[in-house]
Design an enzyme around this catalytic site. Structure first.
Site, PDB file in Angstrom:
ATOM      1  N   LYS A 282     -29.602   8.904 -51.926  1.00 57.10           N
ATOM      2  CA  LYS A 282     -29.206   7.932 -50.906  1.00 57.10           C
ATOM      3  C   LYS A 282     -29.187   8.549 -49.512  1.00 57.10           C
ATOM      4  CE  LYS A 282     -28.961   4.344 -53.514  1.00 57.10           C
ATOM      5  NZ  LYS A 282     -29.997   3.291 -53.364  1.00 57.10           N
TER       6      LYS A 282
ATOM      7  N   ASN B  23     -34.570  -2.393 -53.280  1.00 59.61           N
ATOM      8  CA  ASN B  23     -33.258  -2.449 -53.908  1.00 59.61           C
ATOM      9  C   ASN B  23     -33.181  -1.698 -55.234  1.00 59.61           C
ATOM     10  OD1 ASN B  23     -30.591  -3.827 -54.789  1.00 59.61           O
ATOM     11  ND2 ASN B  23     -32.056  -4.539 -56.321  1.00 59.61           N
TER      12      ASN B  23
ATOM     13  N   TYR C 142     -27.294  11.513 -57.289  1.00 60.40           N
ATOM     14  CA  TYR C 142     -27.322  10.158 -56.740  1.00 60.40           C
ATOM     15  C   TYR C 142     -27.145  10.185 -55.225  1.00 60.40           C
ATOM     16  CZ  TYR C 142     -25.807   5.450 -55.504  1.00 60.40           C
ATOM     17  OH  TYR C 142     -25.669   4.227 -54.900  1.00 60.40           O
TER      18      TYR C 142
ATOM     19  N   SER D 149     -29.110   1.460 -49.289  1.00 63.72           N
ATOM     20  CA  SER D 149     -28.508   2.780 -49.399  1.00 63.72           C
ATOM     21  C   SER D 149     -27.168   2.604 -50.109  1.00 63.72           C
ATOM     22  CB  SER D 149     -28.348   3.413 -48.011  1.00 63.72           C
ATOM     23  OG  SER D 149     -27.687   4.651 -48.087  1.00 63.72           O
TER      24      SER D 149
ATOM     25  N   ASP E 243     -42.450  -2.252 -61.522  1.00 64.98           N
ATOM     26  CA  ASP E 243     -41.704  -1.050 -61.897  1.00 64.98           C
ATOM     27  C   ASP E 243     -42.032  -0.016 -60.838  1.00 64.98           C
ATOM     28  OD1 ASP E 243     -40.811   1.373 -62.928  1.00 64.98           O
ATOM     29  OD2 ASP E 243     -41.426   0.939 -64.982  1.00 64.98           O
TER      30      ASP E 243
END
Length: 273
Positions: A150, A81, A146, A132, A54
């Site tokens: 990224k 990921n 979000y 990304s 985690d």
């Protein structure tokens, strides 16, 4: 000697497809996930270690790395990921949700990277492949949090590659477009307070446009993204960014050629806003 990849977020989507592809190509795979006790398929495959990781729990990162090195002797590639999308009006976003968005998508990636570095530095080789998004180079409405995570991954990766070159480590960035995963389900956290009525018409229009565009039949499959990740891991190049999916190529190609005003106008027309 077989190479070994550690994959975070291997329980579904891009992470799962990548773990399966690398295993089929003869790699050792450390398939990490938050609930490994629920996994059944990977536990039956040769050369796959299923273990808990985690990204918000430093102890599980340490444990997964130690178990992987103990079982396979060495880690060659780390695929960062794990992540999800927080979507909605910024005014509606709860502070704890903002912190978690950055915790998973940014700080979690930082922690996995930093904890792997002593192993890579000792070996004088290794590779980080960071997931990304097309949303790391451009934006859509209602996703400022979000997107900012990224964009952070993009900037981090581009700068990190300089110091990594001093110890023989490569850094790669994968930029998927729309992927037929569960991003619209458990990997998407939608937060909008309907009491902020001034936003409602816009939010409803965008969500309708998004629902119409997210057709799993036409979106890029996770297996296609996995193929790009495998290319990045094996092409022996110093290439940093890999665009993945036809929509990513089209959108970023247009973004490269257009002014901000031109691109925003195109988006507005496409989204019907």
């Amino acid at each position: 000697m077989k190479k070994t990849i550690l994959v975070t977020g291997a329980s579904s989507g891009i992470g799962r497809a990548t773990a399966k592809l690398f295993q089929s190509k003869g790699w050792n795979v450390i398939a990490t996930m938050r609930t490994p006790e629920k996994e059944t398929e990977f536990t039956e495959l040769a050369n796959v270690l299923v273990t808990k990781l985690d990204v918000l729990d430093l102890d599980t990162i340490d444990s997964a790395l130690a178990q992987g090195i103990d079982k396979f002797g060495k880690i060659d590639v780390v695929l960062n990921n794990a992540g999800y999308g927080l979507m909605g009006t910024f005014e509606s976003a709860k502070r704890e949700s903002i912190i978690r968005q950055f915790g998973v998508n940014v700080q979690g990636l930082f922690d996995v990277t930093q904890k792997t570095l002593p192993h890579f530095r000792q070996n004088k080789e290794g590779m980080f492949i960071n997931i990304s998004s097309v949303g790391g180079r451009m934006t859509f409405p209602l996703m400022p949090l979000y997107h900012s995570t990224k964009w952070a991954v993009e900037g981090f990766s581009e700068s990190l590659r300089w110091e990594m070159a001093q110890i023989g480590v490569k850094v790669k960035v994968i930029e998927p477009g729309g992927v037929a995963t569960d991003f619209g389900g458990r990997s998407l956290d939608l937060q909008h307070n309907q009491e902020f009525a001034e936003y409602n018409e816009f939010v409803n229009a965008f969500m309708k446009a998004m629902a119409q565009s997210m057709n799993p039949e036409t979106m890029t499959k996770p297996e296609q993204i996995a193929e790009v990740i495998f290319e990045a891991a094996t092409d022996n190049s110093d290439k940093l960014r890999y665009r993945a999916g036809a929509d990513c190529e089209q959108l970023l190609g247009a973004r490269d050629k257009m002014s901000d005003e031109e691109f925003f106008a195109m988006q507005k027309q496409i989204l019907g806003l």
